[in-house]
Write a protein that holds these residues in place. Structure first.
Motif, PDB file in Angstrom:
ATOM      1  N   HIS A  51      12.740  16.358 -39.686  1.00  0.00           N
ATOM      2  CA  HIS A  51      13.855  15.396 -39.743  1.00  0.00           C
ATOM      3  C   HIS A  51      14.098  14.948 -41.178  1.00  0.00           C
ATOM      4  O   HIS A  51      15.257  14.899 -41.642  1.00  0.00           O
ATOM      5  CB  HIS A  51      13.538  14.200 -38.856  1.00  0.00           C
ATOM      6  CG  HIS A  51      14.548  13.101 -38.955  1.00  0.00           C
ATOM      7  ND1 HIS A  51      15.833  13.205 -38.456  1.00  0.00           N
ATOM      8  CD2 HIS A  51      14.468  11.857 -39.521  1.00  0.00           C
ATOM      9  CE1 HIS A  51      16.489  12.097 -38.697  1.00  0.00           C
ATOM     10  NE2 HIS A  51      15.694  11.265 -39.344  1.00  0.00           N
ATOM     11  N   ARG A  52      13.037  14.641 -41.888  1.00  0.00           N
ATOM     12  CA  ARG A  52      13.170  14.180 -43.266  1.00  0.00           C
ATOM     13  C   ARG A  52      13.799  15.257 -44.154  1.00  0.00           C
ATOM     14  O   ARG A  52      14.557  14.945 -45.080  1.00  0.00           O
ATOM     15  CB  ARG A  52      11.796  13.783 -43.803  1.00  0.00           C
ATOM     16  CG  ARG A  52      11.828  13.000 -45.108  1.00  0.00           C
ATOM     17  CD  ARG A  52      10.425  12.629 -45.570  1.00  0.00           C
ATOM     18  NE  ARG A  52       9.695  11.956 -44.509  1.00  0.00           N
ATOM     19  CZ  ARG A  52       8.636  12.468 -43.883  1.00  0.00           C
ATOM     20  NH1 ARG A  52       8.194  13.674 -44.192  1.00  0.00           N
ATOM     21  NH2 ARG A  52       8.013  11.793 -42.939  1.00  0.00           N
TER      22      ARG A  52
ATOM     23  N   ARG B 203       4.016  14.744 -36.849  1.00  0.00           N
ATOM     24  CA  ARG B 203       4.242  14.979 -38.269  1.00  0.00           C
ATOM     25  C   ARG B 203       5.195  16.149 -38.495  1.00  0.00           C
ATOM     26  O   ARG B 203       6.038  16.106 -39.395  1.00  0.00           O
ATOM     27  CB  ARG B 203       2.908  15.235 -38.965  1.00  0.00           C
ATOM     28  CG  ARG B 203       3.024  15.324 -40.484  1.00  0.00           C
ATOM     29  CD  ARG B 203       1.682  15.148 -41.169  1.00  0.00           C
ATOM     30  NE  ARG B 203       0.701  16.116 -40.722  1.00  0.00           N
ATOM     31  CZ  ARG B 203      -0.462  15.810 -40.139  1.00  0.00           C
ATOM     32  NH1 ARG B 203      -0.781  14.541 -39.916  1.00  0.00           N
ATOM     33  NH2 ARG B 203      -1.304  16.751 -39.790  1.00  0.00           N
TER      34      ARG B 203
ATOM     35  N   GLY C 156      10.600   7.491 -38.565  1.00  0.00           N
ATOM     36  CA  GLY C 156      11.956   7.746 -39.026  1.00  0.00           C
ATOM     37  C   GLY C 156      12.806   8.601 -38.118  1.00  0.00           C
ATOM     38  O   GLY C 156      13.981   8.832 -38.425  1.00  0.00           O
TER      39      GLY C 156
ATOM     40  N   SER D  84       8.672  14.783 -37.753  1.00  0.00           N
ATOM     41  CA  SER D  84       9.090  13.859 -38.817  1.00  0.00           C
ATOM     42  C   SER D  84       9.407  14.606 -40.098  1.00  0.00           C
ATOM     43  O   SER D  84      10.407  14.311 -40.772  1.00  0.00           O
ATOM     44  CB  SER D  84       7.985  12.830 -39.077  1.00  0.00           C
ATOM     45  OG  SER D  84       7.795  12.006 -37.957  1.00  0.00           O
ATOM     46  N   ASP D  85       8.561  15.569 -40.446  1.00  0.00           N
ATOM     47  CA  ASP D  85       8.810  16.342 -41.662  1.00  0.00           C
ATOM     48  C   ASP D  85      10.138  17.102 -41.561  1.00  0.00           C
ATOM     49  O   ASP D  85      10.909  17.156 -42.529  1.00  0.00           O
ATOM     50  CB  ASP D  85       7.672  17.341 -41.895  1.00  0.00           C
ATOM     51  CG  ASP D  85       6.375  16.671 -42.323  1.00  0.00           C
ATOM     52  OD1 ASP D  85       6.394  15.460 -42.612  1.00  0.00           O
ATOM     53  OD2 ASP D  85       5.337  17.370 -42.367  1.00  0.00           O
TER      54      ASP D  85
END
Length: 232
Positions: free
Chosen positions: A147-148, A141, A178, A144-145
């Motif tokens: 990267h987002r 997480r 993602g 991913s966070d």
């Protein structure tokens, strides 16, 4: 009847906790391969036949210890991550790394059961998977966070991934939604680097070599964060 059942359940839960506590002490003395239901029963003053009503085999007891251990690591990691602002991706990474190390140093024999040499003759069942993934879910997480949010900025290009890797990356990406393949690779390098460092420290490979291990660990995890592309 309901009250009677509840009382029996409380007694069973308490005895189960006592059995696993004794088993953890036995791990420290004899290691996982030396774990014995009869020895646990003897220390508790139980008949050996009685303990089998709680754990039918040594493997069932090992599984309970493994699940408890993974849940303990997972809880420590979850709490560490929750204590840092969500937008501070590098800070979250460092907090998670230190949580793993702190737990390992406080519970070396349980850490060895989870991440050390396999126990001869034991094969972990699927029951252990949800607990084993708790810390990994947090780590995924964070990546991913970041990267987002556009916060993953690795220091430079890396060699292209092997042709076989995209299929593997797709499985890992279930925990890092993602995230592109090159970031998945960096993520795996960073995560395995964390456990490699902790294992070296815990199992004595740093003895007489690295003296200020807390400072060295923190620096190494900052370097891993830079490799991954997290702001530190």
């Amino acid at each position: 009847m309901s009250s009677s059942l509840t009382a029996r359940e409380r007694v069973r839960a308490e005895l189960t906790r006592e059995i696993t506590d004794v088993a953890r002490r036995q791990l420290a003395v004899d290691g996982a391969s030396g774990l014995s239901l009869r020895a646990v029963a003897r220390e508790m003053g139980m008949a050996s036949s009685a303990i089998y009503r709680y754990f039918p085999s040594r493997d069932d007891l090992l599984t309970a210890l493994i699940i408890d251990g993974y849940n303990a690591v997972g809880e420590a990691v979850e709490n560490a991550d929750a204590a840092v602002p969500p937008e501070d991706h590098g800070g979250r990474w460092l907090a998670v790394c230190h949580a793993v190390r702190d737990w390992a140093l406080a519970h070396p024999h349980e850490y060895a059961l989870l991440y050390g040499s396999p126990v001869p003759g034991y094969r972990a069942p699927q029951d252990t998977v949800p607990a084993a993934l708790r810390d990994t879910v947090v780590y995924g997480r964070i990546v991913s966070d970041a990267h987002r949010a556009g916060a993953l900025n690795p220091p430079g290009p890396q060699p292209p991934v092997p042709p076989s890797f995209p299929e593997d990356a797709a499985r890992v990406r279930e925990l890092m939604p993602g995230v592109p393949d090159d970031a998945v690779v960096r993520g795996l390098i960073a995560w395995t680097g964390l456990f490699g460092w902790v294992g070296f420290e815990l199992f004595g490979q740093f003895d007489n070599v690295i003296l200020d291990r807390a400072a060295a660990f923190d620096h190494a995890m900052r370097c891993q964060a830079r490799t991954l592309g997290l702001p530190i």
